[in-house]
Write a protein that holds these residues in place. Structure first.
Motif, PDB file in Angstrom:
ATOM      1  N   GLY C  62       8.178  26.924  44.859  1.00  0.00           N
ATOM      2  CA  GLY C  62       9.152  26.275  44.006  1.00  0.00           C
ATOM      3  C   GLY C  62       9.565  24.886  44.482  1.00  0.00           C
ATOM      4  N   THR C  63       9.887  24.752  45.763  1.00  0.00           N
ATOM      5  CA  THR C  63      10.284  23.436  46.270  1.00  0.00           C
ATOM      6  C   THR C  63       9.151  22.443  46.064  1.00  0.00           C
ATOM      7  OG1 THR C  63      11.751  24.416  47.915  1.00  0.00           O
ATOM      8  CG2 THR C  63      10.992  22.181  48.349  1.00  0.00           C
ATOM      9  N   GLN C  64       7.936  22.898  46.324  1.00  0.00           N
ATOM     10  CA  GLN C  64       6.767  22.053  46.125  1.00  0.00           C
ATOM     11  C   GLN C  64       6.628  21.632  44.658  1.00  0.00           C
ATOM     12  OE1 GLN C  64       2.622  23.669  46.785  1.00  0.00           O
ATOM     13  NE2 GLN C  64       2.994  22.688  48.743  1.00  0.00           N
ATOM     14  N   ALA C  65       6.786  22.595  43.758  1.00  0.00           N
ATOM     15  CA  ALA C  65       6.712  22.286  42.328  1.00  0.00           C
ATOM     16  C   ALA C  65       7.787  21.271  41.954  1.00  0.00           C
ATOM     17  CB  ALA C  65       6.875  23.559  41.502  1.00  0.00           C
ATOM     18  N   ASN C  66       8.995  21.503  42.423  1.00  0.00           N
ATOM     19  CA  ASN C  66      10.102  20.612  42.053  1.00  0.00           C
ATOM     20  C   ASN C  66       9.882  19.192  42.550  1.00  0.00           C
ATOM     21  OD1 ASN C  66      11.491  22.692  40.778  1.00  0.00           O
ATOM     22  ND2 ASN C  66      12.609  23.269  42.639  1.00  0.00           N
ATOM     23  N   LEU C  67       9.487  19.065  43.792  1.00  0.00           N
ATOM     24  CA  LEU C  67       9.361  17.705  44.350  1.00  0.00           C
ATOM     25  C   LEU C  67       8.165  16.965  43.753  1.00  0.00           C
ATOM     26  CD1 LEU C  67       7.201  16.862  46.945  1.00  0.00           C
ATOM     27  CD2 LEU C  67       8.461  18.723  47.980  1.00  0.00           C
ATOM     28  N   GLY C  86      22.196  23.922  41.410  1.00  0.00           N
ATOM     29  CA  GLY C  86      20.745  23.727  41.380  1.00  0.00           C
ATOM     30  C   GLY C  86      20.076  23.937  42.734  1.00  0.00           C
ATOM     31  N   HIS C  87      18.942  24.605  42.693  1.00  0.00           N
ATOM     32  CA  HIS C  87      18.197  24.870  43.928  1.00  0.00           C
ATOM     33  C   HIS C  87      17.830  23.555  44.612  1.00  0.00           C
ATOM     34  CE1 HIS C  87      15.071  26.833  46.506  1.00  0.00           C
ATOM     35  NE2 HIS C  87      15.877  27.864  46.380  1.00  0.00           N
ATOM     36  N   ILE C  88      17.471  22.557  43.829  1.00  0.00           N
ATOM     37  CA  ILE C  88      17.085  21.263  44.412  1.00  0.00           C
ATOM     38  C   ILE C  88      18.244  20.586  45.128  1.00  0.00           C
ATOM     39  CG2 ILE C  88      15.180  20.766  42.835  1.00  0.00           C
ATOM     40  CD1 ILE C  88      17.098  18.983  41.229  1.00  0.00           C
ATOM     41  N   LEU C  89      19.457  20.916  44.750  1.00  0.00           N
ATOM     42  CA  LEU C  89      20.622  20.298  45.388  1.00  0.00           C
ATOM     43  C   LEU C  89      20.976  20.952  46.711  1.00  0.00           C
ATOM     44  CD1 LEU C  89      23.196  19.557  42.556  1.00  0.00           C
ATOM     45  CD2 LEU C  89      22.474  17.954  44.317  1.00  0.00           C
ATOM     46  N   ASN C  90      20.817  22.247  46.766  1.00  0.00           N
ATOM     47  CA  ASN C  90      21.397  22.988  47.888  1.00  0.00           C
ATOM     48  C   ASN C  90      20.413  23.627  48.843  1.00  0.00           C
ATOM     49  OD1 ASN C  90      24.139  22.790  46.783  1.00  0.00           O
ATOM     50  ND2 ASN C  90      23.261  24.008  45.128  1.00  0.00           N
ATOM     51  N   ASN C  91      19.206  23.879  48.389  1.00  0.00           N
ATOM     52  CA  ASN C  91      18.350  24.750  49.180  1.00  0.00           C
ATOM     53  C   ASN C  91      16.955  24.203  49.421  1.00  0.00           C
ATOM     54  OD1 ASN C  91      20.079  27.249  49.438  1.00  0.00           O
ATOM     55  ND2 ASN C  91      20.191  26.853  47.248  1.00  0.00           N
ATOM     56  N   GLY C 100      12.658   9.784  47.308  1.00  0.00           N
ATOM     57  CA  GLY C 100      13.307   8.546  46.896  1.00  0.00           C
ATOM     58  C   GLY C 100      14.298   8.633  45.753  1.00  0.00           C
ATOM     59  N   HIS C 101      14.571   9.850  45.260  1.00  0.00           N
ATOM     60  CA  HIS C 101      15.386   9.957  44.052  1.00  0.00           C
ATOM     61  C   HIS C 101      16.714  10.676  44.267  1.00  0.00           C
ATOM     62  CE1 HIS C 101      12.052   8.407  41.759  1.00  0.00           C
ATOM     63  NE2 HIS C 101      11.270   9.179  42.482  1.00  0.00           N
ATOM     64  N   LYS C 102      17.747  10.112  43.717  1.00  0.00           N
ATOM     65  CA  LYS C 102      19.074  10.709  43.768  1.00  0.00           C
ATOM     66  C   LYS C 102      19.170  11.855  42.762  1.00  0.00           C
ATOM     67  CE  LYS C 102      23.054   8.065  43.886  1.00  0.00           C
ATOM     68  NZ  LYS C 102      23.977   8.561  44.911  1.00  0.00           N
ATOM     69  N   ILE C 103      19.979  12.832  43.107  1.00  0.00           N
ATOM     70  CA  ILE C 103      20.319  13.896  42.150  1.00  0.00           C
ATOM     71  C   ILE C 103      21.813  13.789  41.867  1.00  0.00           C
ATOM     72  CG2 ILE C 103      20.263  16.366  41.639  1.00  0.00           C
ATOM     73  CD1 ILE C 103      18.343  16.661  44.089  1.00  0.00           C
ATOM     74  N   LEU C 104      22.167  13.652  40.590  1.00  0.00           N
ATOM     75  CA  LEU C 104      23.570  13.647  40.202  1.00  0.00           C
ATOM     76  C   LEU C 104      23.975  15.092  39.913  1.00  0.00           C
ATOM     77  CD1 LEU C 104      23.418  10.599  37.772  1.00  0.00           C
ATOM     78  CD2 LEU C 104      24.311  10.615  40.107  1.00  0.00           C
ATOM     79  N   SER C 105      25.035  15.520  40.548  1.00  0.00           N
ATOM     80  CA  SER C 105      25.463  16.915  40.449  1.00  0.00           C
ATOM     81  C   SER C 105      26.605  17.073  39.448  1.00  0.00           C
ATOM     82  CB  SER C 105      25.926  17.372  41.839  1.00  0.00           C
ATOM     83  OG  SER C 105      26.507  18.648  41.767  1.00  0.00           O
TER      84      SER C 105
END
Lengths: 344, 344, 344, 344
Positions: C62-67, C86-91, C100-105
């Motif tokens: 999953g992390t690989q898919a997301n990134l 979101g998993h991408i935010l916390n885990n 290189g990309h920001k995540i707005l929560s």
């Protein structure tokens, strides 16, 4: 104090620039490049290149221009093609790779690329998706070795790049010197027609800081300002860049300064040629690389500063001499005198 | 032309700087910050902070300083902690994330962080290796809301950071205004003792460009110059930065300029307080956020420019007024006059 | 050994997969996903989603898919919008920011986003070019809290995203559980119509490794394989992924396995509801978050493993129970027995 | 179906591995590499290398191993030195540069580096801070051309690297083949003593996926797991990697498999040598590069698959033949028969 021929950024800036900075100093202006001087300077540049659709963006220096342009136009898996002498390869502390992109180097002693240099690189990068995709050709004019592109050479490269879906990007840190060289046949208008992006270098031609990036390919203009800001290159007081380019672009100042630098270099070159001194490369801009004996190097070093570029043999080395917009004619004459005295 | 209270970078620079640029203009100097002016300016700063072991580095602006410092000291999996108001979070186009690092935001309306704010963040980031590792605390002084840290507050934060192996980094884009605020009790010497890194902002306090990064933690100084170069921030004519900081650091100019800015803001603040106008935050620097009715906003807008910061209710909004080193006292008086006329 | 309800990846894989690995083991196949099993599995998925124009790509987790997805579709200055859960935010250890990309929560306790959540984020990011540009909405289905999107909710989000030029990307690490939930009304075909990209998670639903990324937006398919390779995610023996998805997609196995997991969770949920136990969120998938007293937690812990998710008060905490494709019905019954005994 | 000599990852995995996957399949285990099989496999590797202080980390493939190791140990301005044949230079889609690091290439046809190759690179990178800082030497064993390092060569390189503060990192995608080559004199224990980091490649030696990264330099172990997670390489079901390495490391299986591959290649090599066929490089591992005439290539291609590596002249080309842990002796005999028939 010894006089320095080490580079073209040893002095401050042309006095007109300082006068303009004083003249406009206390006017309140919008920040971040929205000031009136920047707006006017951009209009002036569009006129000079005869391209109202160009996007003009000011940044502080060459490495900054290179990294912002390249990281802005490439996708993560795309890469740059450069001559092995390229500034981005050797003198920018990996600035391009730091943004994620590989640079493929082509061994070229004189610093210039032609389609025949690039073809084998494209041939060797067809193993999709295991290799980077070449997408941008980086050239410098004048090059890091003082050589320049002829109109024919640039046309050939431009046609080739378009046929192969490659962007053509010209590093113009010393573009003034290229365009005012006695052997040049390129115009600013040619550059806007033949390249996707180029820049007019100010730092090495009489400005305190400043390069004017010119994006001719309209697709590459979209959102470009975001990249400038993200890389820390958007000056709060953008007026500093605007005022400088406004002065440089008026009354041909930019080109007069470069021409002066070239002329001083050519004066030294001709004096050396008369003494049958060989050169590492045959240049017509403000960089020359004569090959002289170590005794003469020592003599010259007593009064002048310059880089020893490359050891040639036991007795001689190539030295690099760079003249600038402000190079003193007296210093040039003294330098020639030492040569003539030594080699008579 | 309306007078602008929009920011503190609307004008050029203090005239002393221009005079110095003229005075030294044609001296040949080494490039890339090796010039004599930069060397002297760095010595002067070390004296002022009373720390001969500090590393001093000049860059052009705040975003550039922030991204270079942060990307230089963090390992890839380490992250930043910032108040939700932090400049790096909201106003730098993701410059920090672009270098690979997450910023954890702590909701703080007044812009300041304390150990009790940070503790729960550390508690919530213990799921090794599935979460980023908090490693650097980013604070601004003065903050984006004009508030400042007391000596006690900074000491508490400093002790906490050291106990928890966190770097403490102070964004000093408006540090002059913080240190000359009437409610300040911090000295430059305190900053060098209490933080790992801070910077002295020039751009918002009378320079054309320029921030002086001061690295107190000697472990973080190693090879720092590589990062400056790699991010495109090493000016060929580093003299431009050196000369400016040389002037600003002499004869207390830097602090006099900031004090002037603060005094103009306080003058307006006091006039508003007399009329019992509330403020969004209680500040003593050059940024004030009065909450005024829309009718008054319209009146003021006829002659002045400023940002409407936040809508409060149907009838009123907070506005942001920023004064600068060059804010005209007449303009301040005119502004107050309109308020007094309207609210009498 | 205690029975674990800690997650849905505690066991190996469905026996059919092992049998297939044995069956095909010694066939020589092309590497890097060009094997026949991968090709067939992709065809099967296209049929199931009824979209011949989709691009299908297998990666390991999953992390690989997301990134890979996110770094592939965004330009450097563009960012992600995610619910705070979101998993991408916390885990994911800052995996997205590392590209290189920001995540707005957006603070959302139940883990789901709606247009009304996103509108203010867009409003607050209009200060061009000083802020990142929101460009991709990241949602999970089922979410990290076990909740799911209804067809109406997803349609609203999809329409909103298209109107606002935002990509809609669904993390489907537990998509099987979402689509087989008793409260679900979405089909695979809906997903291909409503999202730009989604993935079918294998790892948490009976595979050893493997997520099938499905790119519906054809513009985003271009050169996607380069990104997979560059991020180190292209397996030399791509057959391992192909064979697994071939098995999972045949005879409805993927959905049968998810359904089994859901049913076990619902069995426990219903037993708890009968005892009037409250839940942190009302879920119908394989994750449930009952709030139980500490005495019961201790009792259950003697025989079972699970996470204590959140302290509620002095006497009780929410626990997280996750069931899997292989959760033993006897274990479920034992678990319920302990509850019933304790709460009778 | 033609028999393939194209690579060593055409088949699945050694049957012992499949049996173990079945045997342990339904045991519940902790995720993310905390399972008992991974723990045991790591202990076994520490024994084999005789280094209890090594850090062992499992990842899926070679590119992944390379990018995680390199991005983990380098600071942003540091770079890699590699032979021009390096896998990271040519076959990983810029994976290293995508993490921000330049690779300096040294032209080496046989794929091996020695101190004398590296010295000029260090000499040419002393222009601080304008150039990247070389910090890690990347070597492959066996190399991309099938050659291997002798103990003496590796010792020299190791001493040189330590004297010059360079990390030595060995890509061991085909380490089994190197260590079981008839001309090898290196042991696993030598590798742990002489390198900072190396890895044991599983994918090309009988595993489905998997490389075991071994960090000998304890300073480089700190927080390494964060990097694995951040790059998307931490498998939820880490058992898949643990079980495989447990099997491979038991009873010498890993080395037996590599030896088998080498022997098949040597059998073909010897048959060709008897016919006085020249080779591109003199190798003793599972890769051979004979130079054969085009007629023979055509004949062989009727029954076998292999890569044509390099055109030599009008009549002949070098072909690349790779044998694997599972290469069929009958196929090898058939292949030799065709050669013998053609060249008799």
């Amino acid at each position: 104090m010894k006089f320095s021929f080490k580079n073209d950024y040893s002095e401050g800036c042309h006095p007109n620039i300082l006068e303009a900075l004083i003249r406009y100093n206390l006017d309140q202006q919008a920040g971040y490049g929205e000031d009136l001087y920047s707006i006017k300077a951009k209009e002036l540049i569009k006129e000079k290149i005869n391209n109202q659709n160009a996007g003009i963006y000011f940044v502080s220096g060459g490495t900054q221009a290179n990294l912002i342009v390249i990281s802005s136009v490439l996708k993560p898996y795309q890469c740059v093609i450069s001559a092995s002498t390229g500034h981005i390869l050797n003198n920018e502390t990996g600035a391009i790779e730091a943004t994620g992109h590989k640079i493929l180097s082509i061994e070229k002693e004189e610093g210039k690329l032609s389609p025949s240099d690039i073809i084998p690189v494209l041939e060797n990068h067809k193993n999709v998706p295991h290799q980077v995709m070449p997408k941008l050709v980086y050239i410098s004019n004048s090059t890091e070795l003082g050589t320049i592109y002829s109109k024919k050479e640039l046309e050939d490269l431009s046609v080739f790049c378009r046929e192969n879906s490659l962007y053509l990007f010209m590093d113009g840190a010393r573009l003034g010197h290229a365009l005012t060289s006695e052997s040049n046949d390129l115009s600013l208008e040619d550059l806007t027609n033949l390249t996707d992006i180029f820049y007019l270098g100010g730092t090495k031609n009489g400005a305190l800081i400043g390069e004017a990036i010119i994006i001719n390919n309209q697709l590459l203009q979209e959102d470009f300002a975001f990249n400038i800001k993200q890389k820390g290159a958007l000056l709060a007081k953008g007026r500093l860049l605007g005022i400088q380019f406004l002065e440089l672009m008026q009354n041909n100042l930019y080109f007069d300064l470069a021409k002066h630098a070239n002329q001083q270099a050519m004066k030294i070159k001709n004096a050396l040629l008369k003494k049958e001194i060989p050169f590492l490369s045959d240049t017509y801009t403000n960089q020359i690389f004569p090959i002289v004996n170590h005794e003469l190097i020592e003599l010259l070093s007593e009064k002048f500063e310059f880089y020893i570029w490359k050891n040639i043999d036991e007795n001689s080395s190539a030295i690099r001499l760079i003249t600038s917009w402000n190079t003193n004619e007296d210093a040039v004459n003294d330098f020639i005198q030492i040569i003539n005295d030594h080699l008579k």
